[in-house]
Scaffold this active site. Structure first.
Site, PDB file in Angstrom:
ATOM      1  N   GLU A   1       0.822  -1.202   0.000  1.00  0.00           N
ATOM      2  CA  GLU A   1       0.000   0.000   0.000  1.00  0.00           C
ATOM      3  C   GLU A   1       0.862   1.260   0.000  1.00  0.00           C
ATOM      4  O   GLU A   1       1.965   1.272   0.554  1.00  0.00           O
ATOM      5  CB  GLU A   1      -0.917   0.002   1.227  1.00  0.00           C
TER       6      GLU A   1
ATOM      7  N   CYS B   1       3.576   8.568   0.682  1.00  0.00           N
ATOM      8  CA  CYS B   1       4.145   7.717   1.732  1.00  0.00           C
ATOM      9  C   CYS B   1       4.361   6.327   1.143  1.00  0.00           C
ATOM     10  O   CYS B   1       3.412   5.628   0.783  1.00  0.00           O
ATOM     11  CB  CYS B   1       3.181   7.688   2.909  1.00  0.00           C
TER      12      CYS B   1
ATOM     13  N   CYS C   1       6.488  -6.471   7.376  1.00  0.00           N
ATOM     14  CA  CYS C   1       7.658  -5.993   8.126  1.00  0.00           C
ATOM     15  C   CYS C   1       8.059  -7.058   9.131  1.00  0.00           C
ATOM     16  O   CYS C   1       7.206  -7.623   9.813  1.00  0.00           O
ATOM     17  CB  CYS C   1       7.323  -4.692   8.855  1.00  0.00           C
TER      18      CYS C   1
ATOM     19  N   CYS D   1       6.310  -4.666  15.566  1.00  0.00           N
ATOM     20  CA  CYS D   1       5.930  -3.724  16.635  1.00  0.00           C
ATOM     21  C   CYS D   1       4.471  -3.995  17.002  1.00  0.00           C
ATOM     22  O   CYS D   1       3.629  -4.217  16.129  1.00  0.00           O
ATOM     23  CB  CYS D   1       6.117  -2.276  16.179  1.00  0.00           C
TER      24      CYS D   1
ATOM     25  N   CYS E   1       1.388  -1.791  15.485  1.00  0.00           N
ATOM     26  CA  CYS E   1       1.426  -1.449  14.053  1.00  0.00           C
ATOM     27  C   CYS E   1       0.808  -2.580  13.219  1.00  0.00           C
ATOM     28  O   CYS E   1       1.189  -3.747  13.365  1.00  0.00           O
ATOM     29  CB  CYS E   1       2.888  -1.227  13.654  1.00  0.00           C
TER      30      CYS E   1
ATOM     31  N   CYS F   1      -0.866   6.444   9.772  1.00  0.00           N
ATOM     32  CA  CYS F   1       0.368   5.807  10.234  1.00  0.00           C
ATOM     33  C   CYS F   1       0.051   4.522  10.965  1.00  0.00           C
ATOM     34  O   CYS F   1      -0.770   4.506  11.878  1.00  0.00           O
ATOM     35  CB  CYS F   1       1.072   6.682  11.265  1.00  0.00           C
TER      36      CYS F   1
HETATM   37  N1  SAH Z   1       9.411   0.950   9.833  1.00  0.00           N
HETATM   38  C1  SAH Z   1       9.668   2.338   9.846  1.00  0.00           C
HETATM   39  C2  SAH Z   1       8.852   3.117   8.839  1.00  0.00           C
HETATM   40  C3  SAH Z   1       7.382   2.779   8.731  1.00  0.00           C
HETATM   41  S1  SAH Z   1       6.318   3.024  10.124  1.00  0.00           S
HETATM   42  C4  SAH Z   1       9.479   2.906  11.234  1.00  0.00           C
HETATM   43  O1  SAH Z   1       8.954   2.209  12.088  1.00  0.00           O
HETATM   44  O2  SAH Z   1       9.903   4.033  11.444  1.00  0.00           O
HETATM   45  C5  SAH Z   1       5.944   4.753  10.088  1.00  0.00           C
HETATM   46  C6  SAH Z   1       5.521   5.372  11.431  1.00  0.00           C
HETATM   47  O3  SAH Z   1       4.206   4.940  11.849  1.00  0.00           O
HETATM   48  C7  SAH Z   1       6.453   5.026  12.583  1.00  0.00           C
HETATM   49  O4  SAH Z   1       6.883   6.219  13.190  1.00  0.00           O
HETATM   50  C8  SAH Z   1       5.576   4.245  13.547  1.00  0.00           C
HETATM   51  O5  SAH Z   1       5.986   4.444  14.878  1.00  0.00           O
HETATM   52  C9  SAH Z   1       4.198   4.813  13.246  1.00  0.00           C
HETATM   53  N2  SAH Z   1       3.103   3.928  13.650  1.00  0.00           N
HETATM   54  C10 SAH Z   1       3.054   2.584  13.563  1.00  0.00           C
HETATM   55  N3  SAH Z   1       1.867   2.130  14.040  1.00  0.00           N
HETATM   56  C11 SAH Z   1       1.162   3.221  14.430  1.00  0.00           C
HETATM   57  C12 SAH Z   1      -0.146   3.399  14.969  1.00  0.00           C
HETATM   58  N4  SAH Z   1      -0.952   2.371  15.213  1.00  0.00           N
HETATM   59  N5  SAH Z   1      -0.570   4.657  15.224  1.00  0.00           N
HETATM   60  C13 SAH Z   1       0.251   5.723  14.954  1.00  0.00           C
HETATM   61  N6  SAH Z   1       1.467   5.608  14.421  1.00  0.00           N
HETATM   62  C14 SAH Z   1       1.930   4.364  14.175  1.00  0.00           C
HETATM   63 FE1  SF4 Z   2       7.710  -2.321  11.014  1.00  0.00          FE
HETATM   64 FE2  SF4 Z   2       5.498  -1.069  11.779  1.00  0.00          FE
HETATM   65 FE3  SF4 Z   2       7.501  -1.383  13.483  1.00  0.00          FE
HETATM   66 FE4  SF4 Z   2       7.769   0.340  11.415  1.00  0.00          FE
HETATM   67  S1  SF4 Z   2       6.344   0.529  13.129  1.00  0.00           S
HETATM   68  S2  SF4 Z   2       9.258  -1.179  12.146  1.00  0.00           S
HETATM   69  S3  SF4 Z   2       6.578  -0.766   9.857  1.00  0.00           S
HETATM   70  S4  SF4 Z   2       6.300  -3.049  12.556  1.00  0.00           S
END
Ligand code: SAH
Ligand code: SF4
Length: 341
Positions: free
Chosen positions: A94, A107, A114, A118, A121, A332
């Site tokens: 996406e 974006c 991934c 996390c 996410c 995000c």
């Molecule tokens: N993997 C990289 C880039 C993609 S994630 C990283 O983690 O930086 C992009 C951003 O989305 C990151 O800053 C992450 O902390 C944020 N993010 C992930 N899940 C989220 C959520 N449920 N609500 C708000 N931000 C989130």
């Molecule tokens: Fe991967 Fe989501 Fe963690 Fe970014 S925030 S490193 S996309 S699992």
């Protein structure tokens, strides 16, 4: 039949080599790059300033792939768009286009899924399928060229620094005048905190911006959100960030996802300000966006504002990011291609 080599994702040195192997002049690589990236053509026939014989030679050995849009959704709230692409092997990714007052930001994803998992996410929840090629990374931007994006952020699906080589090749194409011509200051790469990638990025001459997803002020809290913190705890991560800021003399952005009753107290704000003290930085607060089956909540508006106002005098720059496209799961952390069709 063996698939022809795709030229999308090759950079000028590779294109020059290809041309010289074909017995052609190397300088034509610049023309070829402009056609592929700037004009976004997919047929050699369209490259009218190349000789017919060269176009035929290229056509016999190569092609210019384009990823296919399978679904496009537009947010009713803020008109941001989410595109679902299908790749050559059937995998899906996406890409989000965010419309703001003074900018249009695309974006971009760097991996299918991934591996970092996390807990807050949606991409992390879907697991890891594979790395994207440089061509697949840049193609997400070529696909939205007609919307005239002004900024590129590598903040879609995946961890860019776990796909470092392909990400850097893509960044060169995105940044170059022979490619997509985005000025370095309009390109941001976001990492969950891979120290090696941060240090390597410091030696690039280009002034691409770096964002680090910090998300918690202590190791205990960060371990709960980001398993990668057990491998690279805050001390190791921040050493790499200091190396980067010292070496480049550039400021970084720390992203901090605000989660109710988890990392949104005054104590958290105070510890966060101490943690980043001395590092030239901006802190970008992102109120948590909901993800299915995740027990976290977004803090109330008052708590979000109170956190920002407490943090602000203690850290020089603090911004509050209002996520875009929440109604279409484009905000995000909401990108995921396995839950929905
Ligand atoms: N993997 C990289 C880039 C993609 S994630 C990283 O983690 O930086 C992009 C951003 O989305 C990151 O800053 C992450 O902390 C944020 N993010 C992930 N899940 C989220 C959520 N449920 N609500 C708000 N931000 C989130
Ligand atoms: Fe991967 Fe989501 Fe963690 Fe970014 S925030 S490193 S996309 S699992």
């Amino acid at each position: 039949m063996k698939k022809k080599m795709s030229l999308k994702g090759l950079w000028t040195q590779d294109l020059e080599k290809l041309l010289s192997d074909l017995g052609e002049r190397r300088y034509k690589a610049n023309q070829l790059a402009l056609w592929i990236y700037d004009k976004g053509v997919t047929e050699f026939d369209q490259m009218t300033d190349l000789s017919e014989s060269l176009r035929e030679k290229l056509d016999s050995i190569a092609c210019i792939d384009a990823i296919k849009v399978r679904k496009a959704q537009t947010s009713d709230i803020d008109f941001s768009e989410k595109l679902l692409f299908e790749l050559e092997d059937g995998e899906r990714i996406e890409t989000v286009l965010m419309l703001e007052k003074d900018r249009i930001t695309v974006c971009v994803s760097t991996q299918v899924g991934c591996p970092l998992g996390c807990t807050f996410c949606a991409t992390g929840k879907m697991g890891f399928k594979r790395n994207l090629t440089p061509g697949e990374i840049v193609d997400q931007i070529i696909a939205v060229k007609d919307r005239r994006p002004t900024h590129v952020v590598l903040m879609g699906m995946g961890e860019p620094f776990l796909n470092y080589g392909n990400t850097i090749k893509a960044l060169k194409i995105i940044n170059s005048e022979l490619g997509l011509s985005f000025a370095a200051k309009r390109i941001t790469v976001s990492t969950a905190g891979i120290p090696d990638g941060i240090k390597k990025l410091a030696s690039l001459t280009s002034k691409i911006k770096l964002a680090i997803s910090l998300n918690a002020p202590t190791d205990d809290q960060r371990n709960e959100l980001m398993p990668i913190n057990k491998k690279y705890p805050l001390k190791t991560l921040l050493e790499a960030v200091r190396y980067y800021t010292d070496r480049t003399k550039r400021r970084v952005t720390f992203e901090y996802v605000l989660i109710e009753d988890f990392n949104d107290s005054q104590k958290d704000a105070l510890e966060l300000s101490k943690l980043v003290r001395g590092i030239p930085c901006k802190i970008n607060l992102i109120p948590y966006n909901s993800v299915p089956d995740v027990p976290f909540e977004k803090p109330s508006e008052e708590k979000i504002v109170a956190f920002r106002d407490y943090l602000f005098p203690r850290c020089p720059t603090v911004t509050l990011r209002r996520s875009k496209g929440e109604d279409i799961q484009a905000a995000c952390g909401q990108l995921c291609t396995t839950i929905k069709a």
